[in-house]
Design an enzyme around this catalytic site. Structure first.
Site, PDB file in Angstrom:
ATOM      1  N   ASP A  82      -9.147 -16.587 -34.940  1.00  0.00           N
ATOM      2  CA  ASP A  82      -7.848 -17.080 -35.397  1.00  0.00           C
ATOM      3  C   ASP A  82      -7.131 -17.768 -34.230  1.00  0.00           C
ATOM      4  O   ASP A  82      -7.028 -17.201 -33.136  1.00  0.00           O
ATOM      5  CB  ASP A  82      -7.034 -15.863 -35.895  1.00  0.00           C
ATOM      6  CG  ASP A  82      -5.777 -16.247 -36.636  1.00  0.00           C
ATOM      7  OD1 ASP A  82      -5.746 -17.343 -37.225  1.00  0.00           O
ATOM      8  OD2 ASP A  82      -4.826 -15.435 -36.642  1.00  0.00           O
ATOM      9  N   LYS A 184      10.552 -15.462 -42.359  1.00  0.00           N
ATOM     10  CA  LYS A 184      10.025 -16.783 -42.685  1.00  0.00           C
ATOM     11  C   LYS A 184      11.082 -17.761 -43.187  1.00  0.00           C
ATOM     12  O   LYS A 184      10.980 -18.951 -42.970  1.00  0.00           O
ATOM     13  CB  LYS A 184       8.912 -16.644 -43.719  1.00  0.00           C
ATOM     14  CG  LYS A 184       7.747 -15.801 -43.194  1.00  0.00           C
ATOM     15  CD  LYS A 184       6.567 -15.877 -44.124  1.00  0.00           C
ATOM     16  CE  LYS A 184       5.496 -14.856 -43.747  1.00  0.00           C
ATOM     17  NZ  LYS A 184       4.922 -15.098 -42.408  1.00  0.00           N
TER      18      LYS A 184
HETATM   19  P1  13P Z   1       1.592 -13.770 -41.222  1.00  0.00           P
HETATM   20  O1  13P Z   1       2.377 -13.543 -39.982  1.00  0.00           O
HETATM   21  O2  13P Z   1       2.415 -14.360 -42.298  1.00  0.00           O
HETATM   22  O3  13P Z   1       0.835 -12.573 -41.669  1.00  0.00           O
HETATM   23  O4  13P Z   1       0.478 -14.905 -40.872  1.00  0.00           O
HETATM   24  C1  13P Z   1      -0.706 -14.561 -40.196  1.00  0.00           C
HETATM   25  C2  13P Z   1      -1.468 -15.757 -39.739  1.00  0.00           C
HETATM   26  O5  13P Z   1      -1.212 -16.883 -40.096  1.00  0.00           O
HETATM   27  C3  13P Z   1      -2.588 -15.502 -38.826  1.00  0.00           C
HETATM   28  O6  13P Z   1      -3.172 -16.682 -38.378  1.00  0.00           O
HETATM   29  O1  G3H Z   2      -1.077 -15.947 -36.199  1.00  0.00           O
HETATM   30  C1  G3H Z   2      -0.993 -14.992 -35.442  1.00  0.00           C
HETATM   31  C2  G3H Z   2      -1.500 -13.655 -35.847  1.00  0.00           C
HETATM   32  O2  G3H Z   2      -0.505 -12.925 -36.518  1.00  0.00           O
HETATM   33  C3  G3H Z   2      -2.077 -12.928 -34.673  1.00  0.00           C
HETATM   34  O3  G3H Z   2      -1.111 -12.266 -33.925  1.00  0.00           O
HETATM   35  O4  G3H Z   2      -1.774 -12.836 -31.585  1.00  0.00           O
HETATM   36  O5  G3H Z   2      -0.325 -10.864 -32.044  1.00  0.00           O
HETATM   37  O6  G3H Z   2      -2.748 -10.835 -32.663  1.00  0.00           O
HETATM   38  P1  G3H Z   2      -1.501 -11.666 -32.467  1.00  0.00           P
HETATM   39 ZN    ZN Z   3      -1.815 -18.278 -38.118  1.00  0.00          ZN
END
Ligand code: 13P
Ligand code: G3H
Ligand code: ZN
Length: 311
Positions: A82, A184
């Site tokens: 991610d 949000k």
């Molecule tokens: P949320 O913070 O809305 O759960 O989004 C998570 C996200 O986009 C991780 O990449």
């Molecule tokens: O988009 C971000 C995700 O919520 C990941 O969050 O970097 O704190 O693990 P993090």
């Molecule tokens: Zn994200």
């Protein structure tokens, strides 16, 4: 049962009115809760790991826990990076056995984002790994990528077309009004569905990704508030908006904040009710169940994805 890429799951979702849940994982209980929910719902599943998760839990633990979950449940899982901030972290994840990586060049100018994304696509594709990129800026904070909400810009449909054609990317994260975290919208929630439809029309074969898609489930917020510190003003994307988005090319819906809230609500409640306890299994067990219940609800009622594994 295996680690799989998102190719097949996305091509099916693209032609149907459901999306795959992409859930952020940071420890064993989170992985178990999510995978058990996907097993019960017979749903296609993406587990995603942020740079923060890699640092916190370490890659060998996370990859082995995911492998263990696959063995335990028989669920197929796509393991995804991610918000990869640069080529090196994407390459590392490809080499570590991830089946999908995200290169997030959204904070760079268009041409730089294209060049960086193309570099990752070339490497990942040579190893059979798929790539998600991002065009447009979400409001809020994205892991290592900080975006000033004032400068948030939505994805331009024409640019999206050029971006996909020139990079060969497998899926595209777009900005249409969502943002990361629990805060949000200040007023009435708003997503730019006209823009989403235009993007889907212009690149109909590209699976679209919705980041910042937690609904910030009121039940968990209320529970967090009732059993500890306030989370004032928390507001997520309404469920019906996610259900609408999955009808217009959104194939992957990212959820992290709802996992955090589910766990925190349960653990806060536990300690208020059992202040003398100190066995982690006593509070991590209910937290895992809360994650499982929340994920089942998402798959069933928000993503319309029950049974998607066999679709
Ligand atoms: P949320 O913070 O809305 O759960 O989004 C998570 C996200 O986009 C991780 O990449
Ligand atoms: O988009 C971000 C995700 O919520 C990941 O969050 O970097 O704190 O693990 P993090
Ligand atoms: Zn994200």
């Amino acid at each position: 049962m295996a680690l799989i890429t998102t190719t097949e799951m996305f091509s099916k979702a693209l032609n149907d009115d459901y999306a795959i849940g992409a859930f952020n994982v940071n420890n064993m209980e989170i992985i178990q809760g999510i995978v058990e929910a996907a097993q019960e719902e017979n749903a296609a599943l993406i587990l995603q790991v942020s740079a923060g998760a890699r640092k916190y839990a370490k890659v060998p633990y996370l990859t082995k826990l995911v492998e263990a979950a696959i063995i335990d449940t028989g669920v197929d899982v796509a393991l995804h990076l991610d918000h990869g901030a640069d080529f090196e972290i994407c390459k590392q994840c490809v080499d570590d056995g991830f089946t999908s990586v995200m290169i997030d060049g959204s904070q760079y100018p268009f041409e730089e984002n294209i060049a960086l994304t193309k570099q990752v696509v070339d490497y990942a594709h040579s190893k059979g790994v798929v790539v998600e990129a991002e065009l447009g800026k979400l409001a809020g904070v994205e892991d290592d990528v900080k975006v000033d909400s004032a400068s948030a810009t939505f994805t331009d449909p024409q640019e999206a077309k050029e971006f996909v054609e020139r990079t060969g990317v497998d899926s595209l994260a777009i900005a249409i009004g969502t943002s990361h975290g629990a805060y949000k919208f200040k007023g009435t929630p708003y997503l730019d569905f006209e823009r989403l439809k235009e993007i889907h029309e212009i690149i109909p074969n590209t699976p679209l990704v919705l980041h910042g898609a937690s609904t910030v489930i009121p039940e968990f917020v209320e529970k967090c508030n009732a059993y500890g510190g306030e989370i004032p003003g928390a507001q997520g994307v309404p469920e019906d908006m996610i259900l609408e988005a999955v009808k217009h090319g959104v194939c992957k819906v990212n959820i992290d904040t709802d996992i955090r809230l589910a766990i925190t609500a349960e653990i806060r409640k536990y300690f208020v009710e059992h202040p003398g306890d100190f066995d982690p299994r006593q509070y991590l067990g209910p937290a895992r169940e809360a994650v499982k219940g929340m994920v089942s609800h998402k798959i069933r009622d928000v993503l319309n994805a029950s049974g998607s594994k066999d679709k």
